[in-house]
Motif scaffolding. Structure first.
Motif, PDB file in Angstrom:
ATOM      1  N   PHE A 502      -1.392  51.282  23.025  1.00  0.00           N
ATOM      2  CA  PHE A 502      -0.878  50.360  24.032  1.00  0.00           C
ATOM      3  C   PHE A 502       0.146  49.451  23.376  1.00  0.00           C
ATOM      4  O   PHE A 502       0.121  49.211  22.168  1.00  0.00           O
ATOM      5  N   ASP A 503       1.087  48.947  24.189  1.00  0.00           N
ATOM      6  CA  ASP A 503       2.221  48.181  23.699  1.00  0.00           C
ATOM      7  C   ASP A 503       1.918  46.689  23.657  1.00  0.00           C
ATOM      8  O   ASP A 503       0.959  46.216  24.278  1.00  0.00           O
ATOM      9  N   PRO A 504       2.754  45.933  22.951  1.00  0.00           N
ATOM     10  CA  PRO A 504       2.557  44.479  22.911  1.00  0.00           C
ATOM     11  C   PRO A 504       2.690  43.852  24.293  1.00  0.00           C
ATOM     12  O   PRO A 504       3.399  44.344  25.167  1.00  0.00           O
ATOM     13  N   GLU A 505       2.000  42.755  24.451  1.00  0.00           N
ATOM     14  CA  GLU A 505       2.058  41.940  25.659  1.00  0.00           C
ATOM     15  C   GLU A 505       3.037  40.802  25.397  1.00  0.00           C
ATOM     16  O   GLU A 505       2.942  40.123  24.375  1.00  0.00           O
ATOM     17  N   LYS A 506       3.975  40.576  26.316  1.00  0.00           N
ATOM     18  CA  LYS A 506       5.010  39.571  26.101  1.00  0.00           C
ATOM     19  C   LYS A 506       4.982  38.536  27.217  1.00  0.00           C
ATOM     20  O   LYS A 506       4.691  38.853  28.362  1.00  0.00           O
ATOM     21  N   ILE A 507       5.321  37.292  26.867  1.00  0.00           N
ATOM     22  CA  ILE A 507       5.268  36.202  27.829  1.00  0.00           C
ATOM     23  C   ILE A 507       6.493  35.311  27.667  1.00  0.00           C
ATOM     24  O   ILE A 507       6.959  35.058  26.555  1.00  0.00           O
ATOM     25  N   THR A 508       7.019  34.874  28.803  1.00  0.00           N
ATOM     26  CA  THR A 508       8.082  33.869  28.845  1.00  0.00           C
ATOM     27  C   THR A 508       7.528  32.665  29.589  1.00  0.00           C
ATOM     28  O   THR A 508       6.977  32.812  30.686  1.00  0.00           O
ATOM     29  N   ALA A 509       7.670  31.473  29.000  1.00  0.00           N
ATOM     30  CA  ALA A 509       6.968  30.309  29.523  1.00  0.00           C
ATOM     31  C   ALA A 509       7.896  29.114  29.705  1.00  0.00           C
ATOM     32  O   ALA A 509       8.798  28.872  28.890  1.00  0.00           O
TER      33      ALA A 509
END
Length: 733
Positions: A502-509
């Protein structure tokens, strides 16, 4: 958010009332004992969330800081106890794994090799296993919970936030304390600590803890079982800390914790397949009742050693080195069906070794207008998990033997700067580069036949996580801030699978807020709002029989607000209020629904027939409450003999919590509330303190975890502890 309109109104009204009270009355610092508050106002709270010591009210982030007096008087003995003190924090447990959620961001991966979404540090050392996070609770100086993504300073796996445990250091004079405790469910134990100098340059602290609960929370209704109760607990551990000052300041630590529990999985509802209902009978679906013939157990051993060295290069520049080494061993036997039939016993063993190294260079330059941090970080984790699962089901009997060796390495470089444009206006900017490398060696045999050959698989990922922000002092004691940042959680391989990647989880905040300390430092009120966009959200599920997978959901969106207030309604009468309201939902997520029937989601293919796909777009994220509110009231009686009596009552409200992206009645915890009562009596002049407590006074039943067991078409999980009460005495010298 239409369904939350009434909740929003109630929350806004409660906040408005709290603010009005706060403007009219003085306040108490949350981490200071009531007896220590003077007419001068609130004591300053110093935190190190930005890797330097700062006043809490000057840090542009939402931080809950709890000092040792607060932790002791409110009986905060585990990460689960923090839930009622920190807005938007939800803590669950499954298979002995702590599942931590902050602002709707969490991990649902329970295999043992999981990367958390909320990073935990003990004295600055990153904790690789979520099952070790309570190892610091016995010797705490304070806890700092930083809400929201912290990818710049803390890197990988801090998308939800960071929990920092700061332990006590050796004292300048000989001092110590001894605590003994007893409670219901046959709980007893104690802890002791002594510290002091052994020379002008060396100080030593030694502490130990023993805690045992012999009567478990969950009753076993099977009369001939070797265990009549589950969820017993025994903890034995200790710590040695040494401080050395040779010009270079050296802090050495060694922590050891041995924990034995009897885990349980409770059935929440009857199996969807009638044949399984007959086979599994009898079962109980009531809280804290089960049927089991197994002598379930977990036995974990945790060890951490660390060395922190700080050198002042100049008056304005210092270099810090943080070196950590951890080992974790866990042996678990658990019954996964919650019935009197030995249908799914699991025997699992975990071994891991973790090494971390971080360097921080702190600089204060341009006549104090620029504060900078530059750092390097290295992480090496060697995980080995082995499990034996024996399926004894109608029409299916097989033994799954899994071997999972996962090697993880991470390299990072980061920098962060705060520049004072003027006395009232400051800008922040920082960026971090992170490279993760993982190697998986996994194999599985089914009844002796290899169905997953031992073939190594390698993956690597790179990520840049910047942040930009600004602060403005609108008035003395009132600061506005806003910031934009990015974060990510590492990708990997699901344990107990056949190289499921599974791939990385990314977040923009985005976050903006106001922090206020008003009326001659006698009122403290903080308010923040946040908006997150998440890509490749990692979601765990069991598909087929005996196969665990992690999928990347398409996207998710979270937005909400948090508020906190501490106030003194009259002399020695303290009120504190903290709450949040949010929306946390999946976006554009089409997922296979394993609840249709056994095998609906093929273990060999993540793309089964379209008939069994369900569009869960718009559904709530797992373990994300729409609102929570904690209200505490305490009063301090000052006795004529010099002693004092502190009485505190608090109530905690939580909105509905969903444990699955699929709308199943048994995977939902309806809105609930709990109440706690704490009493502390401090004797005059002799160092003796007595405490009493009652937690969950109303004996509320609420779920803390859920997993759909596809092998038997049944929802199962764990319940929160029932009403607990006890007393403890502490003698300090």
């Amino acid at each position: 958010m239409r369904n939350n309109g009434k909740v929003l109104q109630q929350f806004a009204a409660a906040t408005a009332i709290a603010v009005a009270l706060g403007w009219q009355v003085p306040a108490l610092a949350q981490d200071a004992p009531a007896s220590a508050i003077e007419d001068a106002g609130i004591q300053e709270i110093v935190v190190t969330a930005q890797k330097r010591s700062e006043n809490l009210q000057r840090v542009p982030a939402t931080i809950t800081a709890l000092g040792s007096e607060t932790l002791e008087s409110r009986q905060i003995n585990s990460i689960g106890d923090l839930q009622s003190e920190v807005p938007s924090l939800v803590v669950g447990e499954y298979y002995g794994t702590s599942l931590v959620t902050l602002r709707g961001i969490s991990t649902g991966v329970t295999s043992g090799a999981e990367d958390p979404s909320v990073a935990t540090h003990i004295n600055g050392i990153y904790q690789s296993r979520s099952r070790s996070v309570d190892s610091a609770m016995a010797d705490l100086e304070r806890v700092e919970v930083v809400s929201g993504p912290q990818g710049n300073l803390y890197g990988r796996n801090a998308t939800g936030g960071v929990i920092n445990y700061i332990l006590k250091r050796p004292g300048k004079e000989l001092e110590g304390e001894v605590t003994a405790r007893a409670g219901n469910f046959e709980r007893f134990g104690g802890q002791a600590r002594v510290s002091g100098p052994v020379s002008d340059r060396v100080g030593v602290l030694v502490s130990g803890i023993f805690d045992k609960q012999s009567k478990g929370f969950t009753r076993n209704l099977r009369p001939d079982s070797p265990r009549s109760r589950f969820e017993t607990n025994q903890t034995l551990g200790g710590r040695v800390a040494v401080d050395i000052d040779l010009g270079v300041k050296i802090q050495l630590d060694a922590i050891y914790l041995d924990t034995r529990t009897t885990p349980v999985v409770s059935a929440f509802s009857p199996a969807l397949t009638p044949a399984f209902q007959v086979f599994l009978a009898p079962q109980s679906f009531r809280p804290r009742e089960t049927y089991s013939e197994l002598r379930s157990r977990t036995h974990s051993k945790y060890f951490q050693s660390s060395a922190i060295m700080t050198m002042d290069i100049t008056d304005n520049v210092s270099l810090k080195s943080l070196t950590g080494y951890q080992t974790f061993r866990d042996d678990m036997l658990i019954d996964l069906d919650g019935s009197g039939t030995a249908s799914i016993p699991v025997d699992q063993r975990i071994n891991s070794e973790t090494f971390t190294q971080e360097f921080n260079l702190n600089a204060d330059w341009l006549d104090g207008r620029m504060k900078s941090v530059v750092g390097l970080f290295y992480y090496n984790d060697d995980f080995l998990g082995q499990s034996l699962t024996n399926f004894r089901l109608p029409g299916f009997g097989a033994v799954f033997d899994s071997y999972n060796k996962i090697l993880s390495k991470s390299y990072a470089a980061f920098t962060d700067h705060t520049f004072s444009v003027s006395d009232r206006f400051r800008l922040q900017a920082g960026i971090r580069f992170n490279r993760d490398e993982k190697t998986s060696k996994q194999t599985r045999r089914v009844s002796g036949f290899v169905n997953c050959p031992l073939v190594p698989a390698d993956r690597d990922w790179e990520a840049w996580t910047p942040r930009f922000g600004a602060q403005f002092d609108v008035a003395e004691g009132a600061m506005l801030y806003g910031q934009w940042s990015r974060g990510f959680k590492s990708g990997g391989f699901a344990s107990n699978s056949c190289r499921d990647e599974f791939d990385p989880e990314k977040i923009t905040a985005l976050e903006a807020g106001i922090k206020t300390t008003l009326l001659d430092n006698r009122v403290r009120f903080n308010l923040s709002g946040y908006h997150y966009k998440i890509k490749n959200l990692q979601v765990q599920k069991i598909v087929g029989v005996g196969n665990l997978q992690v999928d990347n959901a398409a996207a998710a969106k979270i937005y909400g607000a948090e508020a906190s207030l501490t106030a003194l309604l009259a002399k020695n009468l303290q009120l504190d209020v903290a709450g949040m309201v949010q929306s946390a939902k999946y976006q554009d997520f089409l997922n296979c629904n394993e609840t249709e029937f056994v095998g609906a989601c093929s273990a060999a293919d993540k793309r089964p027939p379209a008939t069994f796909f369900t569009d869960v777009s718009g559904n709530w994220l797992n373990r994300a409450a729409p609102y929570s509110l904690n209200v505490g009231l305490q009063y301090l009686w000052e006795m004529q003999n010099g002693g004092s009596l502190l009485v505190r009552g608090e109530t905690f409200f939580s909105g509905k919590v969903h444990f699955s992206e699929f709308e199943r009645p048994d995977s939902v915890q309806r809105a609930y509330d709990t109440q706690n009562l704490f009493v502390t009596y401090t004797f005059p002049d002799n160092g003796l303190i007595l405490r009493g407590y009652v937690k969950n006074i109303g004996n509320s039943n609420y779920k803390v975890s859920y997993l759909y067991q596809s092998a038997i078409n049944q929802g199962q999980g764990n319940w929160a502890p029932p009403r607990t009460y006890g007393v403890e005495g502490t003698f300090r010298f």
